[in-house]
Scaffold this motif. Structure first.
Motif, PDB file in Angstrom:
ATOM      1  N   LEU B 219      84.476  16.681   0.976  1.00 40.23           N
ATOM      2  CA  LEU B 219      85.274  17.654   0.831  1.00 40.23           C
ATOM      3  C   LEU B 219      84.777  18.676  -0.222  1.00 40.23           C
ATOM      4  CD1 LEU B 219      88.022  18.794   1.836  1.00 40.23           C
ATOM      5  CD2 LEU B 219      89.033  17.345  -0.430  1.00 40.23           C
ATOM      6  N   ALA B 230      83.158  15.213  10.110  1.00 42.12           N
ATOM      7  CA  ALA B 230      84.336  15.191  11.044  1.00 42.12           C
ATOM      8  C   ALA B 230      85.576  15.016  10.250  1.00 42.12           C
ATOM      9  CB  ALA B 230      83.935  14.180  11.930  1.00 42.12           C
ATOM     10  N   SER B 231      85.618  14.238   9.202  1.00 40.26           N
ATOM     11  CA  SER B 231      86.918  14.009   8.575  1.00 40.26           C
ATOM     12  C   SER B 231      87.482  15.370   8.009  1.00 40.26           C
ATOM     13  CB  SER B 231      86.903  13.037   7.502  1.00 40.26           C
ATOM     14  OG  SER B 231      86.408  11.853   8.102  1.00 40.26           O
ATOM     15  N   VAL B 234      88.175  18.144  10.644  1.00 42.46           N
ATOM     16  CA  VAL B 234      89.677  18.018  11.088  1.00 42.46           C
ATOM     17  C   VAL B 234      90.646  18.253  10.156  1.00 42.46           C
ATOM     18  CG1 VAL B 234      91.216  16.288  12.100  1.00 42.46           C
ATOM     19  CG2 VAL B 234      88.903  16.419  12.720  1.00 42.46           C
ATOM     20  N   THR B 235      90.517  17.800   8.783  1.00 42.58           N
ATOM     21  CA  THR B 235      91.602  18.165   7.907  1.00 42.58           C
ATOM     22  C   THR B 235      91.659  19.253   7.123  1.00 42.58           C
ATOM     23  OG1 THR B 235      90.071  17.131   6.332  1.00 42.58           O
ATOM     24  CG2 THR B 235      92.055  15.542   7.041  1.00 42.58           C
ATOM     25  N   ILE B 239      93.552  22.900   9.971  1.00 48.79           N
ATOM     26  CA  ILE B 239      95.064  23.362   9.321  1.00 48.79           C
ATOM     27  C   ILE B 239      94.956  24.733   8.759  1.00 48.79           C
ATOM     28  CG2 ILE B 239      96.526  22.711   7.508  1.00 48.79           C
ATOM     29  CD1 ILE B 239      95.511  19.837   7.812  1.00 48.79           C
ATOM     30  N   TYR B 244     100.684  24.744  12.281  1.00 48.56           N
ATOM     31  CA  TYR B 244      99.922  23.455  12.668  1.00 48.56           C
ATOM     32  C   TYR B 244      99.963  23.228  14.214  1.00 48.56           C
ATOM     33  CZ  TYR B 244     100.918  22.572   7.974  1.00 48.56           C
ATOM     34  OH  TYR B 244     101.140  22.921   6.511  1.00 48.56           O
ATOM     35  N   TRP B 246      99.484  20.640  16.258  1.00 55.86           N
ATOM     36  CA  TRP B 246      99.740  18.933  15.955  1.00 55.86           C
ATOM     37  C   TRP B 246      98.855  18.141  17.266  1.00 55.86           C
ATOM     38  CZ3 TRP B 246     100.974  16.772  11.536  1.00 55.86           C
ATOM     39  CH2 TRP B 246     101.679  17.487  10.673  1.00 55.86           C
ATOM     40  N   LEU B 249      95.126  18.426  16.114  1.00 56.63           N
ATOM     41  CA  LEU B 249      95.101  17.777  14.872  1.00 56.63           C
ATOM     42  C   LEU B 249      94.972  16.096  15.564  1.00 56.63           C
ATOM     43  CD1 LEU B 249      94.779  18.822  12.170  1.00 56.63           C
ATOM     44  CD2 LEU B 249      97.227  18.349  11.767  1.00 56.63           C
ATOM     45  N   MET B 250      96.051  15.838  16.131  1.00 58.40           N
ATOM     46  CA  MET B 250      95.843  14.327  16.388  1.00 58.40           C
ATOM     47  C   MET B 250      94.730  14.031  17.191  1.00 58.40           C
ATOM     48  SD  MET B 250      98.267  13.026  14.589  1.00 58.40           S
ATOM     49  CE  MET B 250      97.981  14.206  13.469  1.00 58.40           C
ATOM     50  N   GLY B 252      91.761  15.322  17.048  1.00 55.50           N
ATOM     51  CA  GLY B 252      90.624  15.280  16.175  1.00 55.50           C
ATOM     52  C   GLY B 252      90.470  14.081  15.430  1.00 55.50           C
ATOM     53  N   ALA B 253      91.947  13.369  14.936  1.00 53.47           N
ATOM     54  CA  ALA B 253      91.876  12.333  14.235  1.00 53.47           C
ATOM     55  C   ALA B 253      91.423  11.152  15.037  1.00 53.47           C
ATOM     56  CB  ALA B 253      93.427  12.144  13.825  1.00 53.47           C
TER      57      ALA B 253
END
Lengths: 312, 281
Positions: B219, B230-231, B234-235, B239, B244, B246, B249-250, B252-253
């Protein structure tokens, strides 16, 4: 063994090669040679940045600007700031409550996992899962579960009659927000406690329980006088490790609350990032990060003593 | 008859007690997956039931994630960083662990302690000054900054884990080979390492997992859409502002966790043994 297939090329092709081979066979030479890459890496990218952090903390470093030495002024200014004092308090509340809950739940879960189970492997796998999935991503899932409009936690609570609609605004109210970040930390850290304590449980000799039972000790007495004392070592190590990683946690708070509402959940790491990167005040940010250090040093000291005692 | 039945009742009770723990552990994943498969209409229906899918499930969130965002690039970056960092750390960690566990030389004990201490230094203590180091070596906003910095926590971890494994290999096996004329490096390569394969697999798995899951360095050191992992992608990239998505987003998670889940399913026992070895040994 494959020893017989080793090429016994004692007749070397050149004297230089023989000499290198002989040198490499000496422990006093091969040893240092083997650890040099690791040492260089640690000196350049851990020890040196650490010294830089010390300097930054004593300077007014700002992104893209030359810095000057200002002594402990950063630390003094931090104590005057409400955000920092709040963060200081949060860090201890967060760490103490999360570690305590993980100890209690971890022991309970380990005791259950130590019983005869039908799908032992599958159950263990399921229990360990939160620990291997990227925390940043699984925390996104929790963020959605705590969403103010569509929270599945509140929906379930309301359906079961445990909450009155609309239920708490988890991430918007200070105590609920702290509860939420502690909960997610427990969720993620519990597998480590459970599996490690389970390993400790398995290594307790069965005879001790049989002897205690012969002496008429009930289940509770056996837990108190046999299990807990025998788990002392494992528990100490797990708690020390977990304290370090809980105290320095970043991901969960950063994603769930960004430290809010009004700094109610900021930890040292998240505040350090906000001040050091987002606002660019590297000096002050480094000073905040360094507050992690005293507790850390204490724990490392305890760990080392423990490891030494084990070795003796 | 009642005597034979009691163990069964006890077993049932144990499982009943385990159930809340299992729900606690697994529900977030279930809910994430469910959300990623729901149509928006159902997702944002405040009178809907969040625990099940009632209307037809859809892959539109996944399609959106894969084609409308840079998700594939982020995953590629994650894979690149993770593979190189893991490989390099494993090599450096293996030879260091061997030296510390087996060889006698100057200051060997204090170096071992130093590496253990490094293993305990959290990334959140060092990310600010490391960001400056990364700038100076010209790797600002580059995934290569992660390749360079991840070994700082992977090498101490691998070294510590492997030292334990090397100590369990009997010295005699190695000495035997050396009496037969093998050099120490040959003995290490052909005798010790093959015996320590379970340890190496374990170290590789954990190093892979640790670097795939790393967040604060990624980050801080990278920000461009074509450099992030990736983390972080997505985060941060999914966003934007107050709206959002959602579903995506989910999605991606879920997708961002797939590589780890695959490894996990195949190597569960290594994870269990490595977890305890890393902490207790």
């Amino acid at each position: 063994m494959a020893i017989g297939t080793l090429p016994v090329t004692a007749t070397a092709r050149g004297s230089l090669r023989t000499r290198v081979r002989e040198l490499l066979d000496r422990e006093a030479i091969l040893g240092p040679l083997f650890i040099t890459p690791a040492l260089i890496l640690i000196l350049l990218l851990v020890a040196y940045p650490f010294c830089m952090a010390l300097y930054f903390a004593l300077s007014n470093a700002f992104i893209g600007r030359p810095s000057t030495f200002i002594g402990i002024r950063n630390f003094v200014r931090l104590w005057d700031s409400d955000a920092f004092r709040q963060t200081f308090q949060n860090s201890f509340v967060f760490t103490a409550s999360a570690v305590a809950i993980k100890v209690v739940l971890g022991i309970s879960l380990a005791l259950l996992l130590n019983q005869q189970l039908w799908f032992k492997r599958v159950i263990r796998g399921a229990v360990l899962l939160p620990w291997v999935i990227p925390t940043a991503l699984s925390t996104l899932g929790w963020w959605w579960m705590f969403n103010s409009l569509y929270s599945v936690v509140n929906w379930t609570g309301i359906s079961l009659g445990l909450m009155s609609p609309p239920g708490p605004n988890w991430l918007g109210q200070r105590y609920y927000a702290m509860t939420a970040v502690v909960l997610v930390n427990v969720w993620r850290g519990l597998p480590f406690f459970a599996i490690t304590i389970l390993a400790g449980l398995v290594s307790i000799p069965q005879e001790l329980y049989e002897a205690a039972e012969a002496d008429g000790a009930g289940a509770l007495a056996r837990f108190w006088y046999v299990t807990l004392p025998m788990l002392k070592g494992v528990l100490a190590i797990v708690v020390l490790f977990s304290t370090i990683f809980t105290f320095s946690d970043f991901n969960i708070v950063y994603i769930l609350t960004h430290g809010g509402p009004i700094n109610a959940t900021h930890l040292f790491a998240t505040l350090a990032r906000q001040v050091g990167i987002d606002s660019g005040r590297i000096g002050e940010g480094a000073a905040i990060s360094l507050y992690l250090f005293p507790l850390l040093a204490l724990i490392v000291f305890a760990q080392l003593r423990y490891v030494r005692n084990q070795a003796n | 008859m009642p005597v034979a039945r009691r163990p069964f009742a006890r077993k049932l009770r144990i499982h009943a007690l385990l159930l809340p723990f299992l729900i606690f552990a697994l529900f977030p994943f279930y809910h994430m997956t469910l959300t990623s498969l729901k149509q928006d209409r159902e997702l944002y229906d405040r009178h809907g039931v969040p625990l099940i899918i009632r209307q037809a499930p859809t892959l539109e969130h996944y399609a959106k994630l894969l084609w409308d965002t840079e998700f594939l690039t982020w995953t590629k970056n994650s894979l690149l960083v993770t593979f190189i960092a893991t490989g390099v750390s494993l090599v450096i960690g293996t030879i260091a662990a061997y030296a510390l566990a087996r060889l006698k030389f100057f200051a060997v004990a204090s170096i071992g302690t130093g590496i253990f201490v490094t293993y305990l230094v959290p990334t959140s203590l060092l990310f600010l000054p490391l960001a400056q180091v990364v700038n100076w070596i010209g790797l600002a906003d580059s995934k290569w900054a992660l390749v360079v910095t991840y070994p700082t926590f992977l090498v101490p971890f691998c070294t510590w884990l492997l030292m334990g494994y090397f100590r369990t290999v009997p010295k005699e096996v190695e000495e035997c080979a050396m009496v037969d004329g093998a050099t120490r490096i040959q003995a290490l390569w052909r005798i010790v390492l093959p015996i320590a394969v379970p340890g190496l697999v374990c170290a590789a798995l954990f190093a892979f997992t640790l670097s795939w899951n790393e967040f604060i360095y990624a980050l801080t050191f990278t920000s461009s859409s074509d450099q992030i992992t990736a983390s972080v992608g997505v985060t941060s990239e999914l966003i934007r502002g107050d709206i959002y998505f959602w579903g995506s987003l989910m999605a991606g998670a879920v997708l961002g966790s797939v590589p780890i889940v695959v490894l996990y399913v195949f190597f569960l026992d290594y994870y269990v043994s490595g977890l305890t070895a890393g902490a207790v040994k």
